[in-house]
Design a protein around this motif. Sequence first.
Motif, mmCIF file in Angstrom:
data_model
loop_
_atom_site.group_PDB
_atom_site.id
_atom_site.type_symbol
_atom_site.label_atom_id
_atom_site.label_comp_id
_atom_site.label_asym_id
_atom_site.label_seq_id
_atom_site.Cartn_x
_atom_site.Cartn_y
_atom_site.Cartn_z
ATOM 1 N N GLY A 1 0.784 -1.224 0.000
ATOM 2 C CA GLY A 1 0.000 0.000 0.000
ATOM 3 C C GLY A 1 0.817 1.275 0.000
ATOM 4 O O GLY A 1 0.265 2.365 -0.207
ATOM 5 N N GLY A 2 2.126 1.197 0.245
ATOM 6 C CA GLY A 2 2.967 2.375 0.181
ATOM 7 C C GLY A 2 2.926 3.003 -1.192
ATOM 8 O O GLY A 2 2.700 2.323 -2.204
ATOM 9 N N LEU A 3 3.138 4.318 -1.256
ATOM 10 C CA LEU A 3 3.024 5.049 -2.506
ATOM 11 C C LEU A 3 4.358 5.662 -2.915
ATOM 12 O O LEU A 3 5.156 6.078 -2.070
ATOM 13 C CB LEU A 3 1.976 6.152 -2.382
ATOM 14 N N ILE A 4 4.559 5.721 -4.218
ATOM 15 C CA ILE A 4 5.752 6.331 -4.806
ATOM 16 C C ILE A 4 5.287 7.367 -5.812
ATOM 17 O O ILE A 4 4.390 7.100 -6.618
ATOM 18 C CB ILE A 4 6.618 5.279 -5.527
ATOM 19 N N GLN A 5 5.888 8.541 -5.768
ATOM 20 C CA GLN A 5 5.579 9.571 -6.751
ATOM 21 C C GLN A 5 6.868 10.007 -7.437
ATOM 22 O O GLN A 5 7.865 10.312 -6.777
ATOM 23 C CB GLN A 5 4.904 10.779 -6.102
ATOM 24 N N ILE A 6 6.854 10.029 -8.763
ATOM 25 C CA ILE A 6 8.021 10.435 -9.542
ATOM 26 C C ILE A 6 7.597 11.562 -10.471
ATOM 27 O O ILE A 6 6.720 11.376 -11.310
ATOM 28 C CB ILE A 6 8.578 9.269 -10.387
ATOM 29 N N ASP A 7 8.214 12.745 -10.299
ATOM 30 C CA ASP A 7 7.945 13.814 -11.258
ATOM 31 C C ASP A 7 9.131 13.940 -12.202
ATOM 32 O O ASP A 7 10.284 13.967 -11.780
ATOM 33 C CB ASP A 7 7.621 15.136 -10.565
ATOM 34 N N SER A 8 8.830 13.943 -13.494
ATOM 35 C CA SER A 8 9.856 13.988 -14.537
ATOM 36 C C SER A 8 9.605 15.201 -15.429
ATOM 37 O O SER A 8 8.491 15.388 -15.925
ATOM 38 C CB SER A 8 9.813 12.715 -15.396
ATOM 39 N N VAL A 9 10.656 15.982 -15.634
ATOM 40 C CA VAL A 9 10.564 17.200 -16.438
ATOM 41 C C VAL A 9 11.736 17.219 -17.409
ATOM 42 O O VAL A 9 12.870 16.943 -17.023
ATOM 43 C CB VAL A 9 10.580 18.456 -15.535
ATOM 44 N N ARG A 10 11.462 17.538 -18.652
ATOM 45 C CA ARG A 10 12.520 17.605 -19.664
ATOM 46 C C ARG A 10 13.272 18.937 -19.631
ATOM 47 O O ARG A 10 14.425 19.008 -20.023
ATOM 48 C CB ARG A 10 11.924 17.416 -21.060
ATOM 49 N N ARG A 11 12.599 20.022 -19.204
ATOM 50 C CA ARG A 11 13.212 21.342 -19.266
ATOM 51 C C ARG A 11 12.902 22.152 -18.003
ATOM 52 O O ARG A 11 11.754 22.353 -17.651
ATOM 53 C CB ARG A 11 12.708 22.093 -20.498
ATOM 54 N N THR A 12 13.947 22.577 -17.322
ATOM 55 C CA THR A 12 13.784 23.501 -16.204
ATOM 56 C C THR A 12 14.424 24.833 -16.583
ATOM 57 O O THR A 12 15.162 24.925 -17.549
ATOM 58 C CB THR A 12 14.478 22.987 -14.926
ATOM 59 N N GLY A 13 14.189 25.826 -15.761
ATOM 60 C CA GLY A 13 14.848 27.107 -15.976
ATOM 61 C C GLY A 13 15.948 27.356 -14.978
ATOM 62 O O GLY A 13 16.447 28.486 -14.853
ATOM 63 N N TYR A 14 16.366 26.291 -14.256
ATOM 64 C CA TYR A 14 17.301 26.524 -13.161
ATOM 65 C C TYR A 14 18.385 25.460 -13.024
ATOM 66 O O TYR A 14 19.127 25.444 -12.032
ATOM 67 C CB TYR A 14 16.529 26.638 -11.843
ATOM 68 N N GLY A 15 18.538 24.555 -13.999
ATOM 69 C CA GLY A 15 19.591 23.547 -13.912
ATOM 70 C C GLY A 15 19.035 22.152 -13.732
ATOM 71 O O GLY A 15 17.818 21.928 -13.815
ATOM 72 N N TYR A 16 19.932 21.197 -13.481
ATOM 73 C CA TYR A 16 19.515 19.801 -13.343
ATOM 74 C C TYR A 16 19.159 19.490 -11.892
ATOM 75 O O TYR A 16 19.963 19.707 -10.977
ATOM 76 C CB TYR A 16 20.627 18.853 -13.807
ATOM 77 N N ASP A 17 17.989 18.918 -11.692
ATOM 78 C CA ASP A 17 17.436 18.708 -10.355
ATOM 79 C C ASP A 17 17.086 17.231 -10.178
ATOM 80 O O ASP A 17 16.160 16.723 -10.815
ATOM 81 C CB ASP A 17 16.182 19.583 -10.218
ATOM 82 N N GLU A 18 17.826 16.554 -9.304
ATOM 83 C CA GLU A 18 17.563 15.139 -9.003
ATOM 84 C C GLU A 18 17.624 14.945 -7.499
ATOM 85 O O GLU A 18 18.608 15.332 -6.861
ATOM 86 C CB GLU A 18 18.605 14.253 -9.688
ATOM 87 N N ARG A 19 16.590 14.350 -6.930
ATOM 88 C CA ARG A 19 16.571 14.123 -5.481
ATOM 89 C C ARG A 19 15.567 13.030 -5.134
ATOM 90 O O ARG A 19 14.682 12.723 -5.927
ATOM 91 C CB ARG A 19 16.244 15.404 -4.724
ATOM 92 N N ILE A 20 15.740 12.474 -3.947
ATOM 93 C CA ILE A 20 14.876 11.383 -3.478
ATOM 94 C C ILE A 20 14.562 11.612 -2.004
ATOM 95 O O ILE A 20 15.440 11.979 -1.221
ATOM 96 C CB ILE A 20 15.563 10.006 -3.644
ATOM 97 N N GLU A 21 13.323 11.337 -1.637
ATOM 98 C CA GLU A 21 12.897 11.412 -0.241
ATOM 99 C C GLU A 21 12.063 10.177 0.081
ATOM 100 O O GLU A 21 11.176 9.810 -0.692
ATOM 101 C CB GLU A 21 12.063 12.684 -0.037
#
Length: 343
Positions: A220-240
């Motif tokens: 029942g645990g949930l995982i959410q992954i947001d994926s974006v091809r273009r940001t205006g501030y650099g490359y952003d990768e993180r996990i919580e």
Amino acid sequence: MQRFALVGAGFIGNVHAANLAAHPDVAFELVYDIDPARAASMAAQYGARPATDLAEVFDPERIDAVLIASSTDTHAEHLRRAADAGIAAFVEKPIDLDLGAARETVAYVRASGIPAMVDFNRRFDRDHAELRRSVQAGEVGPVELVQLTSRGPASPPLEYVRVSGGQMRDQTVHFFDLARWICGEDPVEVYVAGSALADPRITDYGDVDTSVATLRLPGGGLIQIDSVRRTGYGYDERIEVMGATGLVESRRHTAGNVVRYGATATAADGLHAGWFERVRPTYAAALDAFVRALRDGSEPPVTLEDGLRAQAIAEAAASSLGSGQPERVEYRVLTDDERKIRV
């Protein structure tokens, strides 16, 4: 000392070539590319020899292992040739864009008994690995909610998008793999919503550039992954990861750690300009893990089956993106017969 050949002298091939040449337990012998001039240039740069045909690459008298960094549509063919030659193989993802063909290739390779590994290099990020260790040690309790972010700085060329398999199979698949690796479980369901916000032309290829995937774990645990091809501030990768008793986080990386304090403002270093600057060390770490497995006679740490399972999630995610409905993830592990008999 492991004698390596490299197939593919494009961008990612160059990354691997530098790591092969620098590894103390690797003899970087051969480079092959469909463009002979490109292979010759890379070989000269790193002290290898250009191979004139693939027969040289898959010659067990000359080569112990092959690193497959060629175009996606050749991965399965090269894996099968390695299996036939009895040569170990380290392959870029995916095994094949078609999941059925990938399964058949894995069965074929497994039947040969060669060591083989998929380059899901983000598993070798130091911070991600420590986060996983914490989760697996039970330091945050049973997993209840996982958030993964994959946001690239610039949209890829449309020509690349056309052959990539789409955001789920190309970009987000790395994070499907990270999610199941961190949690130690395979998600059973996925729902994806997506839009084309950076470049509407991407819809011509049935793709999106901004998406959110929600996955459900067996408990029942949930995982959410947001994926974006273009940001205006650099490359952003993180996990919580939030568990029943705590939270652990692998934070976004900045290009530096200097903070400047002024009378009216505080300025800190920004994020890396691109994805490669952020993940560069993981490629060398993944190669080293593969070489150590060959040396020790142990199974490589990221198996072909891991590649299949991440791809199965990506296929269900792509289906959900099209249907607008949650989709079950259909895993199909190799049977004992498939491990023994070449299909």
